[in-house]
Design an enzyme around this catalytic site. Structure first.
Site, PDB file in Angstrom:
ATOM      1  N   HIS A  86      92.044  35.470   5.964  1.00 22.08           N
ATOM      2  CA  HIS A  86      91.830  34.475   4.917  1.00 22.08           C
ATOM      3  C   HIS A  86      92.108  33.093   5.487  1.00 22.08           C
ATOM      4  CE1 HIS A  86      91.645  32.774   0.888  1.00 22.08           C
ATOM      5  NE2 HIS A  86      92.582  31.961   1.320  1.00 22.08           N
ATOM      6  N   ASP A 165      95.049  35.578 -11.772  1.00 19.85           N
ATOM      7  CA  ASP A 165      94.923  34.456 -10.835  1.00 19.85           C
ATOM      8  C   ASP A 165      93.626  33.686 -11.079  1.00 19.85           C
ATOM      9  OD1 ASP A 165      95.306  32.811  -8.419  1.00 19.85           O
ATOM     10  OD2 ASP A 165      93.475  33.856  -7.837  1.00 19.85           O
ATOM     11  N   ARG A 172      94.536  25.413 -12.982  1.00 15.79           N
ATOM     12  CA  ARG A 172      95.163  24.487 -12.033  1.00 15.79           C
ATOM     13  C   ARG A 172      94.163  23.455 -11.548  1.00 15.79           C
ATOM     14  NH1 ARG A 172      96.604  28.314  -7.680  1.00 15.79           N
ATOM     15  NH2 ARG A 172      97.160  26.449  -6.540  1.00 15.79           N
ATOM     16  N   SER A 187      98.554  32.829  -5.372  1.00 12.36           N
ATOM     17  CA  SER A 187      97.137  32.968  -5.708  1.00 12.36           C
ATOM     18  C   SER A 187      96.386  33.713  -4.597  1.00 12.36           C
ATOM     19  CB  SER A 187      96.556  31.562  -5.911  1.00 12.36           C
ATOM     20  OG  SER A 187      95.159  31.593  -5.946  1.00 12.36           O
ATOM     21  N   LYS A 191      95.281  38.185  -4.491  1.00 13.00           N
ATOM     22  CA  LYS A 191      93.925  38.722  -4.291  1.00 13.00           C
ATOM     23  C   LYS A 191      93.873  39.619  -3.056  1.00 13.00           C
ATOM     24  CE  LYS A 191      92.499  34.545  -4.791  1.00 13.00           C
ATOM     25  NZ  LYS A 191      92.141  33.217  -5.207  1.00 13.00           N
TER      26      LYS A 191
HETATM   27  N1  URA Z   1      92.662  29.416  -2.607  1.00 13.34           N
HETATM   28  C1  URA Z   1      93.084  30.228  -3.577  1.00 13.34           C
HETATM   29  O1  URA Z   1      92.575  31.332  -3.734  1.00 13.34           O
HETATM   30  N2  URA Z   1      94.074  29.813  -4.375  1.00 13.34           N
HETATM   31  C2  URA Z   1      94.677  28.619  -4.248  1.00 13.34           C
HETATM   32  O2  URA Z   1      95.576  28.314  -4.985  1.00 13.34           O
HETATM   33  C3  URA Z   1      94.228  27.767  -3.222  1.00 13.34           C
HETATM   34  C4  URA Z   1      93.220  28.199  -2.418  1.00 13.34           C
END
Ligand code: URA
Length: 430
Positions: A86, A165, A172, A187, A191
């Protein structure tokens, strides 16, 4: 149902710098998912977290509560190790495209669930959708079949993974509470944990084009995420990498695919190759292959073979011509000298204004729009030399893109400091 807590008490406690208990955090996420906690209450709580922070235990509770809000995938029956990567996002960051097939070419499965771009950082799915026929949405069954047959899948994350999320992130985004380490870490990791990968490599970026400008903030984010991964039983390593200047020469969608294919063919810009190889080594080490000849699989064509199969498995034609822009404009150097500044952010914003990115999540992107850089930071240039070319389908977009770039790229004299942000890979956090 009688609720065990009152959300206003939890907001007040956080506002005053207190810590919430594990049952309180679990309830808050669940009650928000059920609609019992209203959007404005969750916004107030997110702002309190933004201003007051969270203890490591609270971050862990928040992450696991968001994992529990949806389904969890499992690759236990696959019969081979899984690993994923990621990136916190940057300008010209197309690394996932060569990386997933490269790692899969060693027999390790790469289940990569990706998103679309919002704002100045592009999305992996938007880039791949510039390949004619390619399809981002797969059923769970198609996803698993492709993982078994090809080894690499890059597909859209369904709404079933960490749905709490999804809602909190959207909130947000419109309440000024994105740039907050506890919220970003929970967050991203919720995932990735729900996705079910056995190991994970994080590319945490700092600098002009990253969420977090300061390397020390990047390091704190990386350490928080590595700890969360470990707590969830996912082997996790982070590289802290430089996003002061764009990665590679292509910023956009189709042009980034073209550059990724160059890397898969054993060429491509040095920085893109260096980062692809560094991340692949980490992923393969976590999957039990610390000595894999990663660069050899780029030169030898094994990674390209997997790329072609991966694209074809999702309906794409790896040989089809990519979309070409209707209009282009090239900017040239107004004098000779050394390129001392080429910051990522204005180039990301300009590419976005050209149509490569979207302002709202339902907007389409122009696949051929973007920017090709003809120079890199630190290069010597002569007067009149082409610096970069802007591409758009609609020529009305050029003016605002030029505006974003006005004064961004600076030509200095020999010996002037070059603002390149330092080494590409600053540190490794495990
Ligand atoms: N990517 C995400 O999935 N969440 C965040 O808060 C910032 C970047």
């Amino acid at each position: 149902m009688i609720e065990p807590f009152d959300v206003v008490d939890l907001i007040r406690a956080k506002r005053d710098g207190g810590e919430l208990t594990s049952p309180q955090i679990g309830w808050l996420v669940d009650a928000y998912t059920r609609g019992v906690v209203a959007e404005e209450q969750m916004s107030a709580w997110a702002m309190a977290v933004f201003l007051r922070g969270m203890a490591p235990r609270e971050i862990r509770d928040l992450t696991f509560a968001m994992v529990e809000s949806g389904e969890r995938m499992s690759f236990a029956g696959l019969g081979r190790p899984t690993t994923d990567k990621h990136s916190t996002g940057g300008v010209g960051d197309k690394i996932t495209l060569p990386l997933a097939p490269l790692v899969a070419s060693f027999g390790v499965a790469v289940p990569q669930l990706s998103g679309r771009g919002l704002g100045h950082t592009g999305g992996t799915l938007d880039k791949l959708e510039s390949i004619p026929g390619w399809r981002a949405r797969l059923s769970n069954e198609e996803f698993l079949d492709q993982l078994r047959d090809v080894g690499a899948v890059i597909a859209a994350a369904g709404s079933g993974l960490a749905p709490a999320d999804g809602r909190l992130y959207a909130l947000r985004d419109i309440t000024g509470t994105v740039e907050c380490i506890p919220l970003i870490a929970s967050s991203i990791m919720s995932k990735k944990i729900a996705e079910g990968t056995a190991s994970l490599v994080l590319d945490v970026k700092f600098g002009s084009g990253a969420f977090l400008r300061d390397p020390e903030a990047g390091r704190a984010l990386a350490e928080t995420m590595v700890r969360l991964g470990r707590d969830a039983g996912v082997g996790t390593v982070a590289l802290l990498t430089n996003m002061q200047t764009p990665l590679g020469r292509a910023i956009g969608n189709a042009n980034e695919v073209r550059e990724s294919v160059e890397v898969l063919a054993g060429g491509g810009p040095e920085d893109v190759v260096e980062l692809t190889v560094a991340l692949a080594r980490e992923m393969l080490a976590l999957a039990g292959q610390p000595d894999a000849d990663v660069a050899g699989h780029l030169r030898g064509g094994q990674a390209m073979d997997v790329w072609r199969r991966m694209i074809a498995a999702q309906g794409g034609d790896p040989d089809a011509p990519l979309p070409v822009p209707r209009e282009s404009e090239t900017v040239v150097a107004d004098r000779a000298g050394v390129l001392v500044d080429l910051p990522a952010l204005p180039f990301g914003i300009a590419a976005w204004r050209l149509g490569a990115g979207r302002a709202r999540k339902e907007d389409p992107v122009a696949h051929a729009a973007g920017i090709d850089l003809h120079v890199r930071i630190g290069d010597r240039v002569s007067a009149g030399q082409p610096l970069y070319t802007l591409h758009a389908d609609d020529p009305a977009r050029f003016a605002r893109a030029h505006e974003a770039l006005d004064g961004a790229l600076r030509i200095g004299a020999d010996g002037d400091p070059v603002h390149d942000g330092g080494p590409l890979v600053l540190d490794r956090i495990a």
